[in-house]
Design an enzyme around this catalytic site. Sequence first.
Site, PDB file in Angstrom:
ATOM      1  N   ARG A  80      31.726  37.207  40.433  1.00 27.97           N
ATOM      2  CA  ARG A  80      31.605  35.758  40.368  1.00 27.97           C
ATOM      3  C   ARG A  80      30.421  35.299  41.212  1.00 27.97           C
ATOM      4  O   ARG A  80      30.085  35.899  42.221  1.00 27.97           O
ATOM      5  CB  ARG A  80      32.875  35.080  40.878  1.00 27.97           C
ATOM      6  CG  ARG A  80      34.023  35.092  39.873  1.00 27.97           C
ATOM      7  CD  ARG A  80      35.258  34.362  40.387  1.00 27.97           C
ATOM      8  NE  ARG A  80      35.821  35.024  41.533  1.00 27.97           N
ATOM      9  CZ  ARG A  80      35.621  34.693  42.796  1.00 27.97           C
ATOM     10  NH1 ARG A  80      34.882  33.626  43.113  1.00 27.97           N
ATOM     11  NH2 ARG A  80      36.164  35.362  43.778  1.00 27.97           N
ATOM     12  N   TYR A 208      30.311  38.006  32.933  1.00 26.04           N
ATOM     13  CA  TYR A 208      31.284  38.673  33.797  1.00 26.04           C
ATOM     14  C   TYR A 208      32.557  37.861  34.064  1.00 26.04           C
ATOM     15  O   TYR A 208      32.479  36.687  34.435  1.00 26.04           O
ATOM     16  CB  TYR A 208      30.625  39.017  35.153  1.00 26.04           C
ATOM     17  CG  TYR A 208      31.537  39.911  35.947  1.00 26.04           C
ATOM     18  CD1 TYR A 208      31.540  41.282  35.706  1.00 26.04           C
ATOM     19  CD2 TYR A 208      32.469  39.392  36.839  1.00 26.04           C
ATOM     20  CE1 TYR A 208      32.429  42.108  36.354  1.00 26.04           C
ATOM     21  CE2 TYR A 208      33.364  40.221  37.485  1.00 26.04           C
ATOM     22  CZ  TYR A 208      33.331  41.571  37.246  1.00 26.04           C
ATOM     23  OH  TYR A 208      34.212  42.390  37.878  1.00 26.04           O
ATOM     24  N   LYS A 217      39.639  31.497  35.869  1.00 25.57           N
ATOM     25  CA  LYS A 217      39.377  30.689  37.062  1.00 25.57           C
ATOM     26  C   LYS A 217      38.905  29.275  36.712  1.00 25.57           C
ATOM     27  O   LYS A 217      39.290  28.301  37.364  1.00 25.57           O
ATOM     28  CB  LYS A 217      38.375  31.397  37.980  1.00 25.57           C
ATOM     29  CG  LYS A 217      38.867  32.759  38.507  1.00 25.57           C
ATOM     30  CD  LYS A 217      40.133  32.584  39.280  1.00 25.57           C
ATOM     31  CE  LYS A 217      40.905  33.793  39.727  1.00 25.57           C
ATOM     32  NZ  LYS A 217      40.354  35.037  40.097  1.00 25.57           N
ATOM     33  N   HIS A 237      46.101  30.177  43.118  1.00 25.25           N
ATOM     34  CA  HIS A 237      45.599  31.565  43.029  1.00 25.25           C
ATOM     35  C   HIS A 237      46.682  32.490  43.601  1.00 25.25           C
ATOM     36  O   HIS A 237      46.542  33.023  44.693  1.00 25.25           O
ATOM     37  CB  HIS A 237      44.302  31.667  43.850  1.00 25.25           C
ATOM     38  CG  HIS A 237      43.529  32.933  43.644  1.00 25.25           C
ATOM     39  ND1 HIS A 237      42.670  33.428  44.601  1.00 25.25           N
ATOM     40  CD2 HIS A 237      43.465  33.803  42.597  1.00 25.25           C
ATOM     41  CE1 HIS A 237      42.112  34.546  44.151  1.00 25.25           C
ATOM     42  NE2 HIS A 237      42.577  34.800  42.952  1.00 25.25           N
ATOM     43  N   SER A 259      40.543  36.807  46.745  1.00 25.93           N
ATOM     44  CA  SER A 259      40.122  37.804  45.768  1.00 25.93           C
ATOM     45  C   SER A 259      40.045  39.196  46.391  1.00 25.93           C
ATOM     46  O   SER A 259      39.517  39.364  47.492  1.00 25.93           O
ATOM     47  CB  SER A 259      38.753  37.414  45.210  1.00 25.93           C
ATOM     48  OG  SER A 259      38.850  36.143  44.607  1.00 25.93           O
ATOM     49  N   CYS A 261      42.361  41.044  47.643  1.00 23.36           N
ATOM     50  CA  CYS A 261      43.137  41.185  48.881  1.00 23.36           C
ATOM     51  C   CYS A 261      44.593  41.561  48.604  1.00 23.36           C
ATOM     52  O   CYS A 261      45.461  41.347  49.451  1.00 23.36           O
ATOM     53  CB  CYS A 261      43.041  39.911  49.711  1.00 23.36           C
ATOM     54  SG  CYS A 261      41.407  39.712  50.445  1.00 23.36           S
ATOM     55  N   ASP A 286      47.612  36.985  39.375  1.00 22.14           N
ATOM     56  CA  ASP A 286      46.436  36.248  39.850  1.00 22.14           C
ATOM     57  C   ASP A 286      46.613  34.744  39.948  1.00 22.14           C
ATOM     58  O   ASP A 286      46.093  34.126  40.857  1.00 22.14           O
ATOM     59  CB  ASP A 286      45.250  36.568  38.925  1.00 22.14           C
ATOM     60  CG  ASP A 286      43.903  36.236  39.551  1.00 22.14           C
ATOM     61  OD1 ASP A 286      43.690  36.604  40.719  1.00 22.14           O
ATOM     62  OD2 ASP A 286      43.061  35.611  38.874  1.00 22.14           O
ATOM     63  N   ARG A 375      36.483  46.575  37.149  1.00 24.08           N
ATOM     64  CA  ARG A 375      37.772  45.971  36.765  1.00 24.08           C
ATOM     65  C   ARG A 375      38.363  46.629  35.529  1.00 24.08           C
ATOM     66  O   ARG A 375      37.659  47.236  34.732  1.00 24.08           O
ATOM     67  CB  ARG A 375      37.556  44.479  36.450  1.00 24.08           C
ATOM     68  CG  ARG A 375      37.032  43.648  37.613  1.00 24.08           C
ATOM     69  CD  ARG A 375      38.135  42.938  38.325  1.00 24.08           C
ATOM     70  NE  ARG A 375      37.735  42.357  39.599  1.00 24.08           N
ATOM     71  CZ  ARG A 375      38.546  41.590  40.347  1.00 24.08           C
ATOM     72  NH1 ARG A 375      39.773  41.325  39.949  1.00 24.08           N
ATOM     73  NH2 ARG A 375      38.144  41.121  41.495  1.00 24.08           N
TER      74      ARG A 375
END
Length: 590
Positions: A80, A208, A217, A237, A259, A261, A286, A375
Site C-alpha cells: 500500500r 497491488y 481497504k 480493521h 497491518s 501484526c 482483516d 501475499r
Amino acid sequence: MATPLPRTDRPARAPKAVAAFVDEVARLTQPERIHWCDGSQEEYEGLLALMHERGDLVTLNQDTHPGCHLHRSNPSDVARVEHLTFVCTHHSHDAGPNNNWMDPADAHRLMRDLFEGCMRGRTLYVVPYCMGPIDSPYARCGVEVTDSPYVAANMGLMTRMGSAALERIGRDGKFVKGWHSTGELDPDRRYIMHFPEELTIMSYGSGYGGNALLGKKCHALRIASWQARSEGWMAEHMMLLGLESPQGKTYYVAAAFPSACGKTNLAMLIPPGSMPGWKVWTLGDDIAWLHPGPDGRLYAINPESGYFGVVPGTNPHTNRHAYDMIRRDTLFTNVAVTADGQPWWEGLEDGTPVTDWQGRPYDAKNGPAAHPNSRFTVSAKQNPICSPMIDAPAGVPISAIVFGGRRRELAPLVYQARNWSHGVLVGASVASETTAAATGKVGVVRRDPMAMKPFCGYNFGDYWAHWLAMAGKVERLPKVFHVNWFRRDKDGRFLWPGFGENLRVLEWIIGRCEGKAEAVETPIGWLPAPGALNTKGLDVSAATLAELLSVDAEAWRTEMAEVAEYLDSFDERTPADLKAELADVQRRLG
Ligand code: GTP
Ligand code: SPV
Ligand code: MN
C-alpha cells in the site's frame, strides 16, 4: 471522428444506475471491450488463462499445489502507498490530520486526466461485489471497474462477486463506485483517491492489494467508516473469531492489530496440545463491521469472503491451517519459486528458492527470496476452521474487543481496560512498529489508533467521539483489552512464543468477560493476577512471564505524555471525555 463503441456483454437486467456508471467510465477511458463479471468458476479460469497468455501469471507445480498460481507485481508496486492515498472531502477538517487531503474538484480534475483514454486496447471489467453476506441487512455493495484481470480474479476470491451482487444492487439502489486502472504502474502517476461524500473511489497506477482491490481497504474501511459514523455503526480493521470452550460455549472476539501484526494468525489459531477441548473458528482475518444488535449487544459481520494474507512466516508450526489452506486453489503474489515450481518463502523449512519474487535467479545478496509483503489470496471456504457463522445475516455477538501492536518494549502481554471509555483511550493509544505492508521504513514505532491510521476515512477526533458514543447505543458493550505478542529481550528474541500459545491470553480474556479470571489493578488497567494466566505446559520461565506482565510506571508516564501530545494534534475535535480518561491514567501513574 466518432470513437467506435466498445463491445459489451452487459446483462439485460443490469441496474440502470450501474449501466450509466459503466458508460461514464467507458466514455472517458475508451476500452476496447467491456466484460461484466458474473462470478462463475469458468470466468475465473478464463481470467487466469488470459493472464498466463499475457505472461502475468506463472503456473506453480500442479502436483504439489493444484490450482495455485503466482503473480509477480511490478517491483515498484508491492505494498500500500499511504503517501499517495487521499481522502477528498469538501472541508479538509473532515478528513483530519490523519489523512492526506485534496479538494474534491482538484482531485477529480487530476484523476480524470489520468483516466482519460487509459483503457485503449484494454478490456474493462465490471466487477459487482457485495461486502457481507448477500442477504444481510448489514451488507453493502459496490461496483469496481478495472482494466486488471488480476484484480477481477482476486475480487472473485475476496468478495461475494458477480450476478448475485448485481441483483442486490438493483434492490438496494445504492452502491459504491470504484474506478480502477493499473495505468502505467508509474509511481509518479499513482493515486488512491476517496470521495466519501460521493461514495466514490478512484485508484490509478497500482495493481497491488489494498491499492487496487477496492472492496477491501478503500470501500470496507475508508468509505464504510464514514458511512458507519453517520449511521451509528462501526467499520474496523479487525479479525473476528469464535472461541469454543471445553464446556462447549462459543465466545466471539474481535481484534484490531495494525497491518502484518497477527490478525490472520490469531483468527486461525490452533490450540496447543496442553489445552485440550478448546476450538477456534475463523469468522474474518482483516475487517469487521459492528452493529448494535436487537438484544443490546454489539454484533459483527466480516464483509469479506476470502483472505489476502501475509505469506512469510507461514509454516506447519506457526499456522498449520493456513499452511494447508494455501496448498490448493490459491493466488500467490510475489513469493519465490523452487526448482520444481513450488512456491517458497522465508520461514518455510523445506525447499530451496531458485527464483526470487522478481523472477531473477535467487541470490541472497538481493535480499529475501520472497517479498516480505508477499501475499496469498484464497477463499475463506478453504479454511479448515472457517466458522459456519460467516454467512449469518445478523452476524455474531461480540464479547471482547482486543487491541494490539508490535512493540518490543513497554506494552505488557495483556491488560484490560477499566471500562468502555478507558477502552477507547487504550485503542486510541495503540502504537506499533511499521511493517512491509506499506511502503516506507520498517520497524519504526508510530501511533496507529485502533489499527486504523491508514484506513479511517475521516478525522480521528470525530472517530474517537463516535467510539465513545457507542456507549449510548449498545447496552452491553464488549469488554476491551490490549495485547502485545512482540516483546523482545535485549538480544532481539521474542519473549512470548505467540501463535497457538496466544490461546492462553484469550482464555484469560474470556474468563474476565465471565467475571471469573483473577486480575490485579495497575495504573494502565487490569493485568492477570499471579497464577491467573494458564501456564500448564508452557515453556516460558517465571522471570520472563513476570517481565511480560510488568508495568514500568516511568516508561508509561513518558508514553502517556506522548499520547497526550498526539491527541492534542487533532485540535478541538478530540473529545473532552477522551482527554479526561488520559488525565485519569496520568493521575494513577503519579
Ligand atoms: P494484514 O493482512 O497486513 O492486515 O496483517 P495481519 O494482522 O493479518 O498479520 P498476520 O497474521 O499475517 O501476521 C503478520 C506476521 O506476523 C507474519 O509474518 C506472522 O508470522 C507474524 N506473527 C503473527 N502472529 C504472531 C505471534 O503471535 N508471534 C510472533 N512472533 N509473530 C507473529
Ligand atoms: C493491510 O495492509 O492491512 C492488508 C493488506 O491487509 S492490503 O490489502 O494491501 O491493505
Ligand atoms: Mn489489513
